[in-house]
Design a protein around this motif. Structure first.
Motif, mmCIF file in Angstrom:
data_model
loop_
_atom_site.group_PDB
_atom_site.id
_atom_site.type_symbol
_atom_site.label_atom_id
_atom_site.label_comp_id
_atom_site.label_asym_id
_atom_site.label_seq_id
_atom_site.Cartn_x
_atom_site.Cartn_y
_atom_site.Cartn_z
ATOM 1 N N LYS A 1 0.826 -1.212 0.000
ATOM 2 C CA LYS A 1 0.000 0.000 0.000
ATOM 3 C C LYS A 1 0.855 1.254 0.000
ATOM 4 N N GLY A 2 1.968 1.227 0.732
ATOM 5 C CA GLY A 2 2.813 2.407 0.852
ATOM 6 C C GLY A 2 3.927 2.494 -0.162
ATOM 7 N N PRO B 1 9.268 4.180 -1.802
ATOM 8 C CA PRO B 1 8.039 4.803 -2.288
ATOM 9 C C PRO B 1 7.689 4.495 -3.732
ATOM 10 N N GLY C 1 3.176 1.098 6.186
ATOM 11 C CA GLY C 1 2.849 1.091 4.768
ATOM 12 C C GLY C 1 2.839 -0.281 4.151
#
Length: 237
Positions: free
Chosen positions: A14-15, A36, A194
């Protein structure tokens, strides 16, 4: 780990992307981080001069026929075959919604596209925007390759996992398999903002396959099959 060659496995989260870095020596510990973007993953892989990186995401995309690697992997997975979605065809790569992707898939292949496969497309685009077909070649450093964690777990354990990874028994089963390969995975890894615990275990499974890539012991499904843009459609395990 800095005195010996390193490899990594990465899993979409998700992160961003969970990156699991380990040495090529069996039993070496694995270190987790969250990046990221896939561009950051690849920059880190180059910075650390990794030998190989296993990527849990489709890279080469089929035109009309199903990928041979997907068929072979689903056969190997047996009762866990539903964990591998049919890879989205190349014609759907730039689709902006599921309705469009489904229509394009039906028009070009005669098959619809599952919503699960559609949700992979943003990450697929991210990977393909960074890698080139040459990065998947055997002589590339780092050598990138597509992996499918459930397939890696099946090869690691000698049989498909008996329970879903979302069940406590399935989580424990996968962790036990990894503990034999990474000496710091005798317990669940610390939480990583995340990402879920499943993401970390999948990244570790991909790192195990990357270790096998570096040691020339990996199983290659769909070997030699490439897509219309030159990307390999193989799955490594």
């Amino acid at each position: 780990m800095n005195d010996v060659p390193l490899v990594a496995g990465v899993d979409a989260a998700k992160g961003g992307w969970v990156m699991a870095v380990t040495a090529t020596d069996p039993g070496s510990p694995v270190a987790f981080s969250l990046r990221p973007s896939f561009a950051d993953v690849w920059a880190e892989a180059r910075s650390q001069e990794l030998l190989a990186i296993g990527v849990d995401m489709p890279i080469g995309l089929p035109a009309k026929e199903l990928r041979r690697s997907d068929i072979e992997a689903r056969g190997l997975l047996g009762p866990r075959r539903s964990s591998l979605f049919w890879t989205p065809p190349l014609c759907t790569l730039e689709a902006t919604d599921h309705a469009e992707a489904n229509r394009l898939s039906k028009e070009n292949t005669g098959r619809g596209l599952s919503i699960q496969a559609f949700y992979l497309l943003p990450k697929v685009r991210e990977v393909r925007a960074v890698l080139t077909p040459a990065d998947l070649a055997a002589e590339a450093r780092p050598q990138a390759a597509e992996v499918h964690p459930e397939t890696s777990f099946a090869v690691l354990a000698g049989q498909p996992m008996s329970a879903s990874k979302r069940q406590p028994a399935g989580h424990a089963e996968r962790l036990a398999a990894l503990a034999r390969e990474f000496d710091n995975l005798d317990t669940t890894p610390p939480s990583l903002a995340g990402a879920t615990s499943d993401d970390l275990l999948d990244a570790a499974a991909a790192a195990w396959t990357a270790r096998r890539m570096a040691n020339s012991t990996a199983l290659v499904l769909g070997d030699g099959e490439v897509d219309a843009t030159g990307f390999s459609m193989a799955i490594w395990a």
